[in-house]
Design a protein around this motif. Structure first.
Motif, mmCIF file in Angstrom:
data_model
loop_
_atom_site.group_PDB
_atom_site.id
_atom_site.type_symbol
_atom_site.label_atom_id
_atom_site.label_comp_id
_atom_site.label_asym_id
_atom_site.label_seq_id
_atom_site.Cartn_x
_atom_site.Cartn_y
_atom_site.Cartn_z
ATOM 1 N N ARG A 75 0.773 -1.024 0.114
ATOM 2 C CA ARG A 75 -0.126 0.052 -0.013
ATOM 3 C C ARG A 75 1.035 1.315 0.140
ATOM 4 N N GLN A 106 0.197 4.170 -2.393
ATOM 5 C CA GLN A 106 -0.482 5.521 -2.049
ATOM 6 C C GLN A 106 0.282 6.756 -2.306
ATOM 7 N N ARG A 133 -0.886 -4.502 2.851
ATOM 8 C CA ARG A 133 -1.500 -5.239 3.707
ATOM 9 C C ARG A 133 -2.624 -4.608 4.393
ATOM 10 N N GLY A 134 -3.893 -5.252 4.641
ATOM 11 C CA GLY A 134 -4.606 -4.927 5.707
ATOM 12 C C GLY A 134 -4.345 -5.522 7.157
ATOM 13 N N ASP A 143 -9.301 1.883 8.366
ATOM 14 C CA ASP A 143 -7.980 1.655 7.454
ATOM 15 C C ASP A 143 -8.517 0.583 6.445
ATOM 16 N N ASN A 144 -8.793 -0.501 7.167
ATOM 17 C CA ASN A 144 -9.149 -1.788 6.369
ATOM 18 C C ASN A 144 -10.054 -1.546 5.358
ATOM 19 N N ALA A 164 -8.223 0.071 2.723
ATOM 20 C CA ALA A 164 -7.472 -0.956 1.954
ATOM 21 C C ALA A 164 -8.136 -2.020 0.888
ATOM 22 N N GLU A 181 -8.799 0.461 -1.998
ATOM 23 C CA GLU A 181 -7.834 0.272 -2.783
ATOM 24 C C GLU A 181 -7.515 -0.910 -3.792
ATOM 25 N N LEU A 204 -6.918 -9.118 -0.707
ATOM 26 C CA LEU A 204 -6.133 -8.134 0.180
ATOM 27 C C LEU A 204 -5.618 -9.142 1.287
#
Length: 265
Positions: free
Chosen positions: A27, A31, A54-55, A72-73, A76, A79, A88
């Motif tokens: 990520r 990003q 990673r998540g 945040d997950n 992810a 994304e 993921l």
């Protein structure tokens, strides 16, 4: 991450030059380059995004920290969908500061998976729990074996939650071959990764993954296990190694591709 010294455009060019058909992404560089820009770069190059890493990190006890981890997950997952990958990878998290409760930490992972599984499904993304070697249990991942990973994953539909099979983390476990078969029977092998085990480990142990063929792991043996379990997806090589990162990235990528052919094809 195997060649993190390469920029994403350099990575795309090197993969095309070597005939590597896809890449697993992390990520932070995505990003930095831009999620949409990365998706376009690789799409235009004809490269598949095999996974996003990673998540995870679900084990916090503080409600605010848990809420941020879930948020945040979800980012992810968004994304991963934008990048066009259906997987993921999850590094589930270690023990919170001051805690010795492994069982409680694993149950908080299950709680998080219950919330995130349907969200991932709605975006066409699967969650892949990666068990990490037990030396990481305290600070990085309380899920140390495929047995533990599957015990968590099987609480949820296979199209929502499965596992990552990574040779570096499971090669020592006599139960792992049977658990690979279990995962395959349930349609839960979501990705397969290779890295070798070399000793002595470096200080800090995180960046000690060996180049394929340099260590103790029989890569063809593990490939045979996952293929016997019905896995037909991409095979990734994921190396965290300071010595490799200090070298020319194109040279390392070419070496890695050659090692894969020599030891795993």
């Amino acid at each position: 991450m195997t060649v993190k010294q390469l920029s994403l455009p350099e990575l795309a060019d090197a993969c095309l030059e070597l005939g590597v058909p896809g890449v697993g992404l992390w990520r932070a560089p995505v990003q930095e380059y831009g999620v949409g820009a990365t998706a376009k770069l690789l799409r235009d190059a004809g490269l598949a995004v095999t996974t996003l890493c990673r998540g995870g990190f679900f084990t916090a006890i503080d409600p605010a920290e848990r809420a941020e981890a879930l948020a945040d997950n979800r980012r992810a997952i968004d994304e991963a969908a934008t990048l066009g990958t259906d997987t993921l990878v999850l590094v589930s998290g270690g023990l919170p500061a001051g805690s010795k409760d492994l069982h409680g930490a694993r149950e908080r992972i299950a709680d998080a998976l219950g919330e995130l599984g349907p969200y991932a499904e709605s975006h066409g993304v699967r969650l892949a729990i990666e068990p990490l070697h037990p030396m990481y249990a305290s600070d990085r991942c309380v899920v140390s074996t495929l047995t533990q990973a599957l015990d968590l994953a099987e609480r949820f539909p296979a199209h929502q939650v499965g596992v990552t099979v990574d040779t570096y983390h499971i090669w020592w476990d006599d139960n792992a071959p049977a658990q690979i078969a279990r995962a395959g029977a349930g349609g839960r092998i979501h990705t397969f990764q290779l890295a070798d085990w070399t000793t002595p480990l470096p200080e800090g142990v995180l960046n000690g993954r060996g180049q394929i063929g340099d260590g103790a792991i029989d890569m063809r043996e593990w490939r045979a296990y996952v293929e016997a379990a019905g896995y037909t997806g991409p095979i990734e090589v994921e190396l965290f190694n300071d010595a490799l990162w200090a070298r020319d990235g194109r040279e390392v990528l070419a070496e890695t591709a050659a090692r894969f052919v020599e030891h795993a094809a």
